[in-house]
Design a protein around this motif. Structure first.
Motif, PDB file in Angstrom:
ATOM      1  N   ASP A  50      -2.787 -27.522   9.222  1.00 10.97           N
ATOM      2  CA  ASP A  50      -2.144 -26.555   9.819  1.00 10.97           C
ATOM      3  C   ASP A  50      -2.805 -25.915  11.017  1.00 10.97           C
ATOM      4  O   ASP A  50      -3.505 -25.412  10.905  1.00 10.97           O
ATOM      5  CB  ASP A  50      -1.448 -25.494   8.884  1.00 10.97           C
ATOM      6  N   LYS A  70      10.010 -27.209  10.415  1.00 10.73           N
ATOM      7  CA  LYS A  70       9.863 -28.350   9.357  1.00 10.73           C
ATOM      8  C   LYS A  70       9.190 -29.478  10.085  1.00 10.73           C
ATOM      9  O   LYS A  70       8.406 -30.286   9.439  1.00 10.73           O
ATOM     10  CB  LYS A  70      11.237 -28.486   8.878  1.00 10.73           C
ATOM     11  N   GLU A 111       5.342 -29.229   9.838  1.00 12.93           N
ATOM     12  CA  GLU A 111       4.813 -29.342   8.419  1.00 12.93           C
ATOM     13  C   GLU A 111       4.775 -30.798   8.473  1.00 12.93           C
ATOM     14  O   GLU A 111       3.873 -31.193   7.476  1.00 12.93           O
ATOM     15  CB  GLU A 111       6.045 -28.602   7.494  1.00 12.93           C
ATOM     16  N   LYS A 169       1.861 -32.063  12.146  1.00 12.35           N
ATOM     17  CA  LYS A 169       0.988 -30.809  12.291  1.00 12.35           C
ATOM     18  C   LYS A 169       0.664 -30.717  13.840  1.00 12.35           C
ATOM     19  O   LYS A 169       0.497 -29.393  14.338  1.00 12.35           O
ATOM     20  CB  LYS A 169      -0.269 -30.564  11.388  1.00 12.35           C
TER      21      LYS A 169
END
Length: 420
Positions: free
Chosen positions: A106, A179, A182, A185
């Motif tokens: 992330d 989203k 996620e 990334k």
């Protein structure tokens, strides 16, 4: 004005001195903060003094519209990353090898990232691996329309997997940017180190430009010649990573001072490098002696740094536009000196290309030292904008190596009044 009316025994003595002892030497900077900067840097440069430097960056990208639907049976034609040029430092005639990878960790917008931070990425499966020659000054012709200079990278030449991953994303994964990030990334761009001394360039890109984006070209069961833009906007988390290769390829003179800590060499010449590279420590070891024998009021104190013209003539690198002079506070962090609050026109720091020098007015700071209000009189000299500019410089110390440059030595010019 009115000097002739002043009694002789009440006149003040005005003195000028430019022979104060100053010590200077360079040391490695820990790092610089590089997240969400105005420019992102990419490339490799082999400096004959500082050695090899490489710059790469990590970035997210966002949906240009929420809830995109690529239709039934989408088929990838190509996927292209466009980056808008914003400048460069070095030799743009050098061909460089650029690689793009998918990030597997992330990237957080609210996290502070520094020049030595790294993230995990899929090292075994590059999305792109190209040789290119930078053209930061050439416009680009796309579909008969001329656009500002930009670098276009095909992300589907090696494999269609990255593009297909996007086209096969679920409706939920494409519903919001959160989203989507996620699910995908981000990407990491880097270049191989340049191996020839004097070659290579560090390139600047504006990622938030309207011309910086990822374009997916595709078709589906209903239509051909479709495309969708993914933007790199101001809310995309992004940061730069800089690597100086531990200065293994730097000149021996540089290593002796900066790596081996032979600080006496800074009396002759010292070094400044941005990108989390090298700063300089400036000290006035005997400045308090001025106030021990007489009462002094500083009218003006000007610290002048002269660029080493020999390096300038041999390597022909443009010095940085501005330097900063700071001190260290009790927490070990940089802090502005009092004179900086007077504004840049008073404080200084800009490069004077005519005289090839930088000068700072530090009157209040020197007076504060004499009044014993400064616990530590050491200052640190840094390159301004060191997270977005690659220009470096060599500065003459108090005793320049070349006798011809003795008039261009480091100077503290004091104009002061003696108070009886």
């Amino acid at each position: 004005i009115g000097l002739s009316l002043q009694p002789e025994n009440e006149k003040y003595d005005i003195e000028i001195n430019d022979t104060s002892t100053i010590t200077s030497y360079s040391l490695i900077e820990d790092s610089v903060r590089t997240d969400e900067t105005s420019k992102s840097l990419l490339g490799s440069f082999y400096d004959p003094v500082f050695g090899k430097t490489t710059a790469g960056f990590y970035t997210q990208f966002h949906l240009s519209s929420l809830g995109i639907n690529f239709g039934d049976e989408p088929v990838l034609d190509s996927i292209v990353l466009s980056l808008a040029y914003a400048g460069y430092f070095g030799d743009t005639t050098t061909t460089q090898t650029l690689k793009v990878y998918e990030v597997t960790e992330d990237i957080n917008y609210d996290t502070s990232y520094y020049s030595n931070n790294v993230l995990q990425y899929d090292q075994n499966n590059p999305i792109a691996n190209i040789n290119f020659q930078p053209r930061p000054n050439d416009s680009v012709l796309i579909d008969t329309i001329k656009y500002p200079p930009q670098l276009n990278i095909n992300l589907s030449n090696i494999s269609p997997d990255f593009g297909n991953k996007i086209l096969n994303a679920t409706e939920d994964e494409l519903s919001t940017n959160e989203k989507f990030n996620e699910f995908l990334k981000g990407i990491y761009l880097c270049t191989d180190p340049v191996d020839v001394v004097g070659e290579g360039a560090i390139l600047s890109f504006s990622l938030v430009s309207q011309y910086s984006k990822i374009i997916v070209y595709y078709s589906n069961s209903e239509k051909d010649s479709l495309k969708y833009n993914f933007n790199i906007d101001s809310y995309c988390a992004r940061f730069n990573n800089f690597n100086h290769n531990n200065y293994e390829d730097a000149s021996q003179e540089f290593k002796n001072q900066v790596i081996e800590h032979d600080t006496i060499l800074g009396d002759n010449i010292f070094y400044l490098q941005p990108l989390g590279g090298v700063k300089a420590k400036i000290s006035f070891p005997f400045i308090k002696n001025w106030s021990e024998s007489k009462n002094i009021v500083i009218n003006k104190a000007q610290l002048v740094f002269h660029v080493n013209e020999e390096d300038l003539s041999i390597n022909n690198y443009t010095p940085p536009a501005k330097l900063l002079l700071v001190k260290i506070n009790d927490e070990g962090k940089y802090q502005s000196i009092s004179d900086q609050s007077e504004g840049d026109s008073y404080y200084g720091g800009e490069y004077n290309s005519t005289d090839k020098e930088y000068s700072f007015t530090i009157t209040r700071h020197i007076q504060s030292i004499l009044n014993n209000n400064e616990i530590d009189n050491d200052l640190y000299l840094l390159i301004s904008g060191s997270s977005v500019n690659a220009n470096r410089v060599l500065i003459n110390g108090l005793i320049p190596i070349s006798p011809a440059q003795i008039s261009e030595a480091l100077q503290l010019k004091l104009t002061y009044t003696i108070i009886n």
